[in-house]
Write a protein that holds these residues in place. Structure first.
Motif, PDB file in Angstrom:
ATOM      1  N   SER A 140       0.868  -1.184   0.000  1.00 53.16           N
ATOM      2  CA  SER A 140       0.000   0.000   0.000  1.00 53.16           C
ATOM      3  C   SER A 140       0.895   1.220   0.000  1.00 53.16           C
ATOM      4  O   SER A 140       1.882   1.276   0.728  1.00 53.16           O
ATOM      5  N   MET A 141       0.526   2.228  -0.819  1.00 49.18           N
ATOM      6  CA  MET A 141       1.401   3.373  -1.018  1.00 49.18           C
ATOM      7  C   MET A 141       0.613   4.674  -1.077  1.00 49.18           C
ATOM      8  O   MET A 141      -0.602   4.691  -1.299  1.00 49.18           O
ATOM      9  N   ASP A 142       1.325   5.771  -0.913  1.00 52.86           N
ATOM     10  CA  ASP A 142       0.820   7.111  -1.170  1.00 52.86           C
ATOM     11  C   ASP A 142       0.853   7.334  -2.680  1.00 52.86           C
ATOM     12  O   ASP A 142       1.756   6.852  -3.368  1.00 52.86           O
ATOM     13  N   LEU A 143      -0.116   8.071  -3.213  1.00 51.57           N
ATOM     14  CA  LEU A 143      -0.101   8.323  -4.651  1.00 51.57           C
ATOM     15  C   LEU A 143       1.048   9.240  -5.057  1.00 51.57           C
ATOM     16  O   LEU A 143       1.345   9.387  -6.247  1.00 51.57           O
ATOM     17  N   ARG A 162      -6.358   7.231  -3.640  1.00 53.53           N
ATOM     18  CA  ARG A 162      -7.097   7.744  -4.794  1.00 53.53           C
ATOM     19  C   ARG A 162      -7.606   9.158  -4.546  1.00 53.53           C
ATOM     20  O   ARG A 162      -8.318   9.712  -5.398  1.00 53.53           O
ATOM     21  N   LEU A 163      -7.250   9.714  -3.410  1.00 54.72           N
ATOM     22  CA  LEU A 163      -7.683  11.062  -3.071  1.00 54.72           C
ATOM     23  C   LEU A 163      -6.492  11.896  -2.628  1.00 54.72           C
ATOM     24  O   LEU A 163      -5.591  11.403  -1.951  1.00 54.72           O
ATOM     25  N   ALA A 164      -6.495  13.159  -3.007  1.00 49.34           N
ATOM     26  CA  ALA A 164      -5.497  14.128  -2.543  1.00 49.34           C
ATOM     27  C   ALA A 164      -6.230  15.431  -2.250  1.00 49.34           C
ATOM     28  O   ALA A 164      -6.728  16.046  -3.186  1.00 49.34           O
ATOM     29  N   PRO A 165      -6.313  15.839  -0.977  1.00 51.56           N
ATOM     30  CA  PRO A 165      -5.710  15.270   0.232  1.00 51.56           C
ATOM     31  C   PRO A 165      -6.116  13.804   0.468  1.00 51.56           C
ATOM     32  O   PRO A 165      -7.139  13.345  -0.031  1.00 51.56           O
ATOM     33  N   HIS A 166      -5.324  13.134   1.294  1.00 52.17           N
ATOM     34  CA  HIS A 166      -5.413  11.685   1.407  1.00 52.17           C
ATOM     35  C   HIS A 166      -6.431  11.249   2.461  1.00 52.17           C
ATOM     36  O   HIS A 166      -6.093  10.623   3.470  1.00 52.17           O
ATOM     37  N   LYS A 209      -0.909  20.648  -7.725  1.00 56.51           N
ATOM     38  CA  LYS A 209      -1.465  20.778  -9.079  1.00 56.51           C
ATOM     39  C   LYS A 209      -2.248  19.532  -9.501  1.00 56.51           C
ATOM     40  O   LYS A 209      -2.782  19.494 -10.607  1.00 56.51           O
ATOM     41  N   THR A 210      -2.298  18.541  -8.643  1.00 56.77           N
ATOM     42  CA  THR A 210      -2.970  17.300  -9.003  1.00 56.77           C
ATOM     43  C   THR A 210      -3.973  16.877  -7.932  1.00 56.77           C
ATOM     44  O   THR A 210      -4.250  15.688  -7.765  1.00 56.77           O
ATOM     45  N   SER A 211      -4.527  17.841  -7.222  1.00 57.46           N
ATOM     46  CA  SER A 211      -5.499  17.517  -6.182  1.00 57.46           C
ATOM     47  C   SER A 211      -6.786  16.988  -6.802  1.00 57.46           C
ATOM     48  O   SER A 211      -7.300  17.534  -7.788  1.00 57.46           O
ATOM     49  N   THR A 212      -7.323  15.939  -6.194  1.00 54.91           N
ATOM     50  CA  THR A 212      -8.571  15.369  -6.685  1.00 54.91           C
ATOM     51  C   THR A 212      -9.794  16.173  -6.257  1.00 54.91           C
ATOM     52  O   THR A 212     -10.916  15.799  -6.588  1.00 54.91           O
ATOM     53  N   ARG A 213      -9.573  17.290  -5.556  1.00 51.58           N
ATOM     54  CA  ARG A 213     -10.694  18.191  -5.252  1.00 51.58           C
ATOM     55  C   ARG A 213     -11.193  18.892  -6.512  1.00 51.58           C
ATOM     56  O   ARG A 213     -12.327  19.366  -6.536  1.00 51.58           O
ATOM     57  N   LEU A 448      -4.654  22.667   1.624  1.00 51.92           N
ATOM     58  CA  LEU A 448      -5.119  22.609   3.007  1.00 51.92           C
ATOM     59  C   LEU A 448      -5.686  21.234   3.323  1.00 51.92           C
ATOM     60  O   LEU A 448      -6.479  20.683   2.551  1.00 51.92           O
ATOM     61  N   GLU A 449      -5.278  20.697   4.459  1.00 50.20           N
ATOM     62  CA  GLU A 449      -5.870  19.460   4.933  1.00 50.20           C
ATOM     63  C   GLU A 449      -7.341  19.704   5.290  1.00 50.20           C
ATOM     64  O   GLU A 449      -7.757  20.841   5.510  1.00 50.20           O
TER      65      GLU A 449
END
Length: 513
Positions: A140-143, A162-166, A209-213, A448-449
Motif C-alpha cells: 500500500s502506497m501514497d499516490l 485515490r484522493l489528494a488530500p489523502h 497541481k494534481t489535487s482530486t478536489r 489545506l488538509e
C-alpha cells in the motif's frame, strides 16, 4: 474483481507486516534519523490498524516492524541499515515459528536514503531474501510515491491512495490487506499469481497541481474505480509520483493488477493516456501568488475571515525542513502587524529549541527576546530574533515535544522544540489560539488538509521558496529521466504509453518450498 475458487489448504494464512514510510525531499539539507520513524514492533503493529481485527478469522497477522516518519530530508544510511536489519531479523524469527504466506508492505514510496536510488525496492529485496519467493507481497502506497520497475516486479499486489488530500489513507491500506487475504484464501492452490501492467508516464507535478478536489484530477482518478470493476481486474492505481526528489524513478505511473492480461493491459493504458492527455490542464488547487500578493488579498477590505495562506515552500508534510524563517521574517517586517491592535495573525510554525526553552523558563505572560529557526535550512533566511510576550506553553506533543506561542505585535508565532505540521483545529486551540476568529492564518502547508479547508473562509497558495518549492524548474533537477513534463514542453516523439506486462511468478499460489 477477483475470481473465486476453492483452496485445498484450509488453515488460516499467516501474513507478516513490515515497512518504512517517509516522503523525502532531496532539496533540503535536513537529514532523517532512525528515531524519526517512531517504529512499532510485534503486536504493536497489529494493534495500530483497527481494520485488521475483522479479518482475523481469515488470516493470522504477525507484526515485524513498521515506521512512519514525518516527511523530511534524506534518511541517514546508518539509520536505514539499522531499521532494515531489525525488520529482516524480526521476519526471520516469525519464519522460524511458522510459514509466512503473505506480507503487507506498508510504505509511502518516496523514501530517499543516502547512497540508494530505490530504497523501498532495496528493502523489499532484503525482505524477499528472508521470507523467500513464495510469499505473496501486497504493498500500500501514497499516490505521491514512486513505482520503479524493480518495485513493480517484487510486489505481487500494489495499490495507492485515490484522493489528494489523502482522506482515503486507511481505506487504501485496508484494500491492500483485503486483496492479499482474498488472493490467499479464495484462489485455488496452484493458481497463477496476478498479472501486472505497469506504464511510466513522463509527467512530474506537485500534489498542489494534481489535487482530486478539482479537475482534471477528479475525473482522471474517477476512472480508477471503473477500471477496477472490470472483469478480471483486481486493483487499479495511478501514482502522481514525488516531485521534490531528484532520482530516475520519479514520475507518474499507472499499474493495473488482475488475472486477465488483456483486461489489465487495457485498464493501465486507459489510465495512462488519461493522465498524459490532461497534463496541460493541471493547475494549482487554489489561487496562487507571491507571498506579498497573498497577504495583500488577505488584508484587502472585505476579505473573508479567517483567511488562510499556505507557506508552501517549507511544508514539512511534503518533505520541507520546516526550519525556514523566510515566511515569518516577511510577516514581522510588515507595518500592519507591528502593533498589538493590528490584524490578528497566526503563524505555524518555526522550530527553535533554545527559544522554546527560554519561553518555558520565563512563563506565560513574560516578555522575552529569543532567536529561532534556520538551524538547518538557512538558504533563504537566517535565524530570526524576536521580542514578544509568551502567550502559551504546551508540552508532550508527539512531533513537536514542546510548543510555545510568542506574540510579536499582532502576530502569534508558534515555536516548537522539533518541527511539527499543523493540520487540525485542536493544534491551535490547544495553544489557546482561535483560528476561526483570526484575520489571517499562515501555515506551512501545500493544499489545506480537510479541517483547515473547512475552516478557511478564503484561501491562497503562496509560492514561497524552500525544499518543496512549487516552482519545480528552479529547484535544479538533473537526474530525472528526460524528456519530462513540465521540464520539457515539447517531446521529439509521443511517449510510449503501452503496457509493460509483468507476468505472475511461475511459482504458483499455495505452494511452499
Amino acid at each position: 474483481m477477483s475470481d473465486s475458487g476453492t483452496t485445498a489448504d484450509t488453515r488460516r494464512p499467516v501474513i507478516a507486516i513490515a515497512g518504512l514510510a517517509i516522503e523525502t525531499s532531496t532539496f533540503t539539507p535536513t537529514r532523517t534519523p532512525a528515531a524519526a520513524f517512531h517504529p512499532d514492533r510485534g503486536d504493536e503493529v497489529v494493534a495500530r490498524y483497527d481494520f485488521l481485527a475483522p479479518l482475523a478469522d481469515r488470516a493470522d497477522f504477525r507484526g515485524a516492524l513498521i515506521g512512519h516518519a514525518l516527511p523530511g530530508g534524506v534518511v541517514l544510511r546508518e539509520s536505514f541499515e539499522e531499521l532494515s536489519a531489525e525488520i529482516t531479523d524480526r521476519l526471520s524469527a516469525i519464519a522460524a515459528d511458522t510459514t509466512i504466506d503473505g506480507l503487507w508492505f506498508d510504505i509511502h514510496g518516496a523514501m530517499v536514503v543516502e547512497g540508494l536510488d530505490d530504497a523501498e525496492t532495496t528493502l523489499l529485496d532484503r525482505i524477499r531474501a528472508v521470507v523467500g519467493p513464495d510469499v505473496v507481497v501486497s504493498a500500500s502506497m501514497d499516490l505521491h510515491g514512486n513505482v520503479s520497475p524493480g518495485l513493480a516486479h517484487q510486489c505481487d499486489l500494489i495499490t495507492c491512495y485515490r484522493l489528494a488530500p489523502h482522506e482515503d489513507a486507511l481505506e487504501t491500506k485496508e484494500r491492500a490487506v483485503r486483496n492479499l487475504v482474498d488472493v490467499l484464501t479464495t484462489r485455488p492452490v496452484g493458481s497463477q499469481r496476478p498479472v501486472k501492467a505497469w506504464i511510466p508516464v513522463p509527467v512530474l507535478l506537485p500534489g498542489e497541481k494534481t489535487s482530486t478536489r478539482i479537475e482534471p484530477a477528479a475525473s482522471v482518478y474517477g476512472q480508477v474505480a471503473e477500471v477496477e470493476s472490470t472483469e478480471g481486474v483486481l486493483d487499479a492505481a495511478i501514482w502522481v509520483g514525488y516531485a521534490w526528489a531528484d532520482q530516475p524513478r520519479n514520475r507518474a505511473v499507472t499499474v493495473v493488477t488482475g488475472w486477465d492480461e488483456a483486461a489489465v493491459r487495457a485498464g493501465a493504458e486507459r489510465l495512462a493516456r488519461s493522465f498524459w492527455d490532461a497534463r496541460d490542464d493541471f493547475a494549482f488547487v487554489a489561487p496562487a501568488g507571491s507571498f506579498d500578493e497573498c497577504l495583500a488579498a488577505a488584508l484587502a477590505p472585505g476579505a473573508a475571515r479567517p483567511y488562510f495562506v499556505s507557506d508552501s515552500g517549507d511544508n514539512p508534510t511534503a518533505g520541507g525542513s520546516g526550519d525556514m524563517t523566510w515566511g515569518l521574517t516577511q510577516l514581522l517586517a510588515r507595518d500592519e502587524f507591528r502593533s498589538t491592535d493590528g490584524p490578528v495573525v497566526l503563524y505555524a510554525s518555526v522550530p527553535g529549541p533554545a527559544a522554546v526553552a527560554a519561553c518555558v523558563a520565563a512563563g506565560v505572560g513574560a516578555t522575552v527576546t529569543v532567536t529561532a529557526g534556520a538551524e538547518v535550512d538557512d538558504l533563504h533566511a537566517g535565524p530570526l530574533t524576536m521580542t514578544g510576550r509568551v502567550h502559551a506553553v504546551k508540552t508532550g506533543d508527539r512531533d513537536a515535544r514542546t510548543e510555545v506561542v510568542l506574540q510579536v505585535g499582532s502576530v502569534f508565532a508558534i515555536l516548537t522544540e522539533l518541527r511539527k505540521p499543523y493540520h487540525h483545529e485542536h493544534d491551535f486551540t490547544d495553544l489557546d489560539l482561535d483560528p476561526r476568529s483570526a484575520d489571517l492564518v499562515v501555515v506551512k502547508i501545500g493544499y489545506l488538509e480537510p479541517e483547515l479547508y473547512d475552516m478557511a473562509a478564503d484561501w491562497m497558495l503562496a509560492l514561497t521558496p524552500g525544499g518543496v518549492d512549487q516552482d519545480l524548474e528552479r529547484l535544479g533537477h538533473h537526474r530525472i529521466e528526460r524528456p519530462m513534463y513540465p521540464f520539457d514542453r515539447t517531446f521529439p516523439e509521443p511517449p510510449d504509453l503501452s503496457a509493460r506486462i509483468i507476468p505472475g511468478s511461475d511459482r504458483p499460489l499455495g505452494v511452499h518450498a
